[in-house]
Design an enzyme around this catalytic site. Structure first.
Site, mmCIF file in Angstrom:
data_model
loop_
_atom_site.group_PDB
_atom_site.id
_atom_site.type_symbol
_atom_site.label_atom_id
_atom_site.label_comp_id
_atom_site.label_asym_id
_atom_site.label_seq_id
_atom_site.Cartn_x
_atom_site.Cartn_y
_atom_site.Cartn_z
ATOM 1 N N LYS A 111 -5.567 2.822 -9.113
ATOM 2 C CA LYS A 111 -6.891 3.106 -8.561
ATOM 3 C C LYS A 111 -8.020 2.823 -9.551
ATOM 4 C CE LYS A 111 -5.473 6.527 -5.129
ATOM 5 N NZ LYS A 111 -5.643 7.904 -4.618
ATOM 6 N N LYS A 192 2.541 -0.429 1.075
ATOM 7 C CA LYS A 192 2.594 0.625 2.073
ATOM 8 C C LYS A 192 1.342 0.595 2.941
ATOM 9 C CE LYS A 192 3.133 5.677 2.379
ATOM 10 N NZ LYS A 192 3.266 6.929 1.588
ATOM 11 N N LYS A 195 -4.374 4.174 4.582
ATOM 12 C CA LYS A 195 -5.662 4.381 5.238
ATOM 13 C C LYS A 195 -6.825 3.967 4.354
ATOM 14 C CE LYS A 195 -5.818 9.330 3.956
ATOM 15 N NZ LYS A 195 -4.648 9.267 3.057
#
Length: 329
Positions: A111, A192, A195
């Site tokens: 991230k 994966k 969202k």
């Protein structure tokens, strides 16, 4: 009854991967365990969030919990920020967490990659995650493969506290379901379904209209072989779509291969889109009922009260063992 703790971030719309991989298992677990299911809004703000979007998504995730079949009379559904003991224990456990442990967290690396500056919250949030789990002395924690590392850190912190201050924390075990734990992206089956992916076409959101679902699946990446065959190594994209079909239609992979033998991807994708739309229609109907009725607010209030009863006891015991002066009652 063993305790189960899990949560989902309200950092974006929930996907069919969240439903199959997590929420359906939450529903099963509530019947045989004491369950605490959070909307982890404190975790969401480790990266910048639009306030209005965060508020809407927090309510939306809670409503989807209910719509998915989590029964508020059997499991506590609550917002993490409604139980202040999470943040306080998070700080206490941060003091027991080593820099090297946090630097090894792959999610932080992923991230923060390419960013000029990164908030300290993103770095230390695994300690808050440990607090989430240990606050309830959870026995089992449903986790995907990408969260195993964080649970291992939680286990290390629990052991460190127990060694230093006496046995108190339950060292949690991962609960990893055999099936449905990992639905992959529609545009890249090596990742994966998430969202937080900026490409909306990579996901099937639980609140997508049927027309949107049809378009996304029709455009989902496949390969040039045009054979409906399950082979995750050599044919990861079509294998992922077959896995989605298997879970939503409750049929075996072998049955899917037999049904589409000799056919191209077109008929398979068309049927898959209709199956997915039908699969999530009851959830969408119930979701809109929950939002219109306003029952989500009563559920969250009740859930927070249930959670706080356990959390307050745990926090006081931790503070007492660490040497803090507790207020007199």
């Amino acid at each position: 009854m063993k305790r189960v703790l899990s949560g989902i971030q309200p950092s974006g719309q929930l996907t069919i991967g969240n439903y199959i991989g997590a929420m359906q298992n939450f529903v099963k677990l509530q019947h045989e365990h004491q369950c605490f299911f959070m909307v982890v809004d404190l975790h969401a703000i480790t990266v910048p969030q639009d306030p209005a979007a965060l508020r809407e998504q927090s309510e939306s995730v809670a409503a989807l919990y209910i719509a998915a079949g989590i029964d508020p009379s059997k499991a506590a559904i609550f917002l993490q920020s409604h139980v202040p003991q999470h943040a306080e224990l998070g700080w206490l456990l941060t003091t027991l967490t080593y820099m090297g442990e946090l630097e090894r967290m792959t999610q932080f690396k992923d991230k923060s990659e390419g960013k000029e500056s990164v908030g300290a919250g993103l770095f230390v949030y695994p300690s808050l995650m440990a607090a989430d789990i240990l606050l309830y002395n959870a026995d089992l924690v449903p986790v995907g493969d990408d969260q195993k590392q964080h649970l291992e850190l939680t286990r290390d912190i629990a052991g460190r506290f127990n060694s230093r201050y006496g046995d108190y924390f339950t060292v949690p075990q991962p609960f990893i379901p055999e099936v449905g734990a990992r639905i992959m992206s529609l545009d890249d089956a090596s990742k994966k379904m998430s969202k937080s992916n900026a490409n909306a076409g990579s996901n099937i959101f639980l609140l997508d209209d049927p027309a949107v679902i049809r378009k996304k699946i029709s455009r989902a990446k496949t390969d040039s072989e045009a054979i409906v065959k399950y082979d995750p190594v050599n044919k990861p994209e079509i294998s992922n779509l077959m896995s989605i079909y298997s879970h939503t239609a409750n049929v075996s992979i072998a049955d899917i291969e037999a049904k589409y033998e000799g056919q191209m991807y077109g008929p398979f994708k068309k049927d898959l889109a209709e199956q997915v739309a039908a699969f999530i229609e009851p959830l969408q109907t119930r979701y809109h009922e929950v939002r219109r009725s306003g029952e989500v607010y009563d559920v969250l209030q009740k859930g927070a009260q249930q959670a706080q009863e356990v959390a307050e006891h745990t926090l006081n015991e931790v503070k007492n063992r660490m040497g803090f002066v507790l207020p007199r009652r």
